[in-house]
Design a protein around this motif. Structure first.
Motif, PDB file in Angstrom:
ATOM      1  N   ASP A  43      25.579  43.697  28.329  1.00 58.89           N
ATOM      2  CA  ASP A  43      24.439  43.001  28.914  1.00 58.89           C
ATOM      3  C   ASP A  43      24.345  41.624  28.279  1.00 58.89           C
ATOM      4  N   ILE A  44      24.219  40.585  29.123  1.00 59.60           N
ATOM      5  CA  ILE A  44      24.159  39.211  28.631  1.00 59.60           C
ATOM      6  C   ILE A  44      22.857  38.570  29.099  1.00 59.60           C
ATOM      7  N   ASP A  45      22.074  38.072  28.164  1.00 63.39           N
ATOM      8  CA  ASP A  45      20.888  37.302  28.535  1.00 63.39           C
ATOM      9  C   ASP A  45      21.334  36.021  29.235  1.00 63.39           C
ATOM     10  N   LEU A  46      20.697  35.709  30.328  1.00 67.13           N
ATOM     11  CA  LEU A  46      21.064  34.485  31.054  1.00 67.13           C
ATOM     12  C   LEU A  46      20.876  33.249  30.177  1.00 67.13           C
ATOM     13  N   ASP A  47      19.882  33.266  29.309  1.00 68.03           N
ATOM     14  CA  ASP A  47      19.651  32.132  28.411  1.00 68.03           C
ATOM     15  C   ASP A  47      20.759  31.983  27.377  1.00 68.03           C
ATOM     16  N   ASN A  48      21.573  33.045  27.187  1.00 60.83           N
ATOM     17  CA  ASN A  48      22.642  33.011  26.191  1.00 60.83           C
ATOM     18  C   ASN A  48      23.961  32.510  26.771  1.00 60.83           C
ATOM     19  N   ILE A  49      24.012  32.253  28.067  1.00 59.65           N
ATOM     20  CA  ILE A  49      25.253  31.794  28.696  1.00 59.65           C
ATOM     21  C   ILE A  49      25.426  30.294  28.483  1.00 59.65           C
ATOM     22  N   GLN A  50      26.513  29.935  27.804  1.00 58.81           N
ATOM     23  CA  GLN A  50      26.824  28.519  27.556  1.00 58.81           C
ATOM     24  C   GLN A  50      27.507  27.892  28.765  1.00 58.81           C
ATOM     25  N   SER A  51      28.475  28.613  29.321  1.00 59.28           N
ATOM     26  CA  SER A  51      29.200  28.095  30.485  1.00 59.28           C
ATOM     27  C   SER A  51      29.859  29.252  31.223  1.00 59.28           C
ATOM     28  N   ILE A  52      30.180  28.991  32.496  1.00 61.08           N
ATOM     29  CA  ILE A  52      30.910  29.952  33.313  1.00 61.08           C
ATOM     30  C   ILE A  52      31.771  29.171  34.289  1.00 61.08           C
ATOM     31  N   ALA A  53      33.029  29.596  34.438  1.00 60.33           N
ATOM     32  CA  ALA A  53      33.955  28.857  35.294  1.00 60.33           C
ATOM     33  C   ALA A  53      35.057  29.785  35.786  1.00 60.33           C
ATOM     34  N   PRO A  54      35.667  29.479  36.941  1.00 57.09           N
ATOM     35  CA  PRO A  54      36.830  30.251  37.404  1.00 57.09           C
ATOM     36  C   PRO A  54      37.934  30.220  36.367  1.00 57.09           C
ATOM     37  N   PHE A  55      38.666  31.303  36.246  1.00 57.07           N
ATOM     38  CA  PHE A  55      39.701  31.393  35.223  1.00 57.07           C
ATOM     39  C   PHE A  55      40.763  32.368  35.681  1.00 57.07           C
ATOM     40  N   LYS A  56      42.006  32.097  35.285  1.00 56.75           N
ATOM     41  CA  LYS A  56      43.116  32.981  35.609  1.00 56.75           C
ATOM     42  C   LYS A  56      43.730  33.482  34.306  1.00 56.75           C
ATOM     43  N   ALA A  57      43.616  34.773  34.067  1.00 51.38           N
ATOM     44  CA  ALA A  57      44.170  35.377  32.859  1.00 51.38           C
ATOM     45  C   ALA A  57      45.676  35.567  33.020  1.00 51.38           C
ATOM     46  N   LYS A  58      46.414  35.240  31.978  1.00 51.33           N
ATOM     47  CA  LYS A  58      47.866  35.367  32.013  1.00 51.33           C
ATOM     48  C   LYS A  58      48.318  36.242  30.848  1.00 51.33           C
ATOM     49  N   ASP A  59      49.426  36.930  31.067  1.00 53.62           N
ATOM     50  CA  ASP A  59      49.936  37.828  30.035  1.00 53.62           C
ATOM     51  C   ASP A  59      50.380  37.081  28.779  1.00 53.62           C
ATOM     52  N   ASP A  60      50.828  35.834  28.912  1.00 51.07           N
ATOM     53  CA  ASP A  60      51.377  35.121  27.768  1.00 51.07           C
ATOM     54  C   ASP A  60      50.313  34.346  26.991  1.00 51.07           C
TER      55      ASP A  60
END
Length: 332
Positions: free
Chosen positions: A254-271
């Motif tokens: 659970d994350i408080d909305l006030d605790n969110i610094q940033s959010i952005a699209p991201f692609k996770a890679k194995d390396d």
């Protein structure tokens, strides 16, 4: 690694319990008791069982552990006493077994039934939140242990999603683009096939081993099927103050909305550096499209195998742009 911190008052009762038990065992093993020494045998029997159990009870109470554990402790003390006390000196012990033990068992059973009733009433009275979150709150109050609440909550949720949950909750899904459901179902089918084959091969050589492996493999297969259902039916969701991240019944935070610094699209890679963020999924290669959420303060992420703190979390999500836009709108 789990650590149990014992407060000073609880430590006193623990030491008293161990000292009473140790002294009683020493006297019984290294002191010859004649038939005329029945008073000493009775005293040792009481110390081994009643006195030690009472000290253990106060230790559990002071340590704020589940008092139901005193039932198994008392039964174990009776069993140990019956082994080390000579048969001709067991009159007091037999009285305890015949009259006190059933009373203790009935008391423990009554407490369990009462706690189940209280837990059910509390669960039904709770508003908001999903099944597993409400369940873990109730279990935490019942067991007074986060670890026990998490493990029991996961097991109960496993059967809940396997047998009773059929409608998806509202929220953002995270399974459609990754193909994780297909992978989980395929793994479950392979496990079921291997279970049957191995069972047929072993049953003629070792029926006991064959059936043990059969039930273990069958249970694992049911867990995988339940997880697949939970991944599809338990999405990520919001309320006015918090963002609730889920991955089936396996991972949640659970994350408080006030605790969110940033959010952005991201692609996770194995390396990539796997320690740079917490991956909230099962397979990096399949679940690579999602969002990176960075927090101002670390949050605790509950997993089946423990709890981790993270300031960055990668969350697989199907509608990446829509999810980011929704969160940003909430933050404004």
């Amino acid at each position: 690694m789990l650590q149990l911190r014992i407060n000073h008052s609880a430590l006193v009762f623990l030491l008293l319990a161990l000292a009473t038990f140790g002294t009683s065992v020493f006297l019984m093993l290294f002191t010859s008791l004649s038939s005329s020494n029945s008073m000493m045998a009775a005293a040792i029997s009481i110390d081994l069982t009643i006195t030690t159990a009472l000290f253990a009870f106060f230790f559990l109470k002071r340590q704020k552990l589940n008092l139901i554990a005193i039932g198994p402790v008392f039964i174990a003390l009776l069993v140990i006493s019956s082994v080390i006390i000579p048969a001709e000196q067991q009159s007091t012990l037999l009285f305890l077994i015949d009259y006190v033990a059933p009373l203790v068992e009935l008391t423990v059973l009554g407490v369990i039934v009462w706690k189940i009733y209280q837990a059910r009433q509390h669960f039904l009275s709770m508003e908001g939140g999903d099944f597993q979150r409400k369940l873990e709150v109730v279990l935490m109050e019942t067991f007074n242990s986060k670890v026990a609440a998490r493990l029991a909550g996961s097991e109960i949720s496993m059967f809940y999603y396997l047998l009773f949950k059929w409608k998806r909750d509202e929220g953002f899904t995270y399974h459609r683009k990754s193909g994780i459901l297909t992978i989980l179902i395929a793994v479950a089918l392979i496990a079921i096939t291997e279970t049957v084959v191995v069972h047929l091969l072993l049953v003629n050589y070792s029926p006991v081993l064959a059936w043990i492996l059969f039930f273990l493999s069958a249970y694992s297969s049911l867990q995988i099927i339940s997880l697949a259902k939970a991944v599809a039916l338990r999405p990520v969701y919001f309320d006015q103050k918090q963002l609730y991240l889920n991955y089936g019944w396996l991972i949640q935070t659970d994350i408080d909305l006030d605790n969110i610094q940033s959010i952005a699209p991201f692609k996770a890679k194995d390396d990539e550096d796997k320690e740079a963020y917490l991956f909230m999924g099962l397979m990096r290669g399949s679940e690579e499209h999602g969002v990176m959420i960075e927090m101002k303060e670390p949050v605790k992420v509950s997993k089946l195998w423990g709890v981790k703190e993270a300031t960055k979390i990668f969350l697989p999500i199907d509608e990446v742009e829509g999810f980011v836009g929704f969160v940003v709108g909430k933050l404004r």
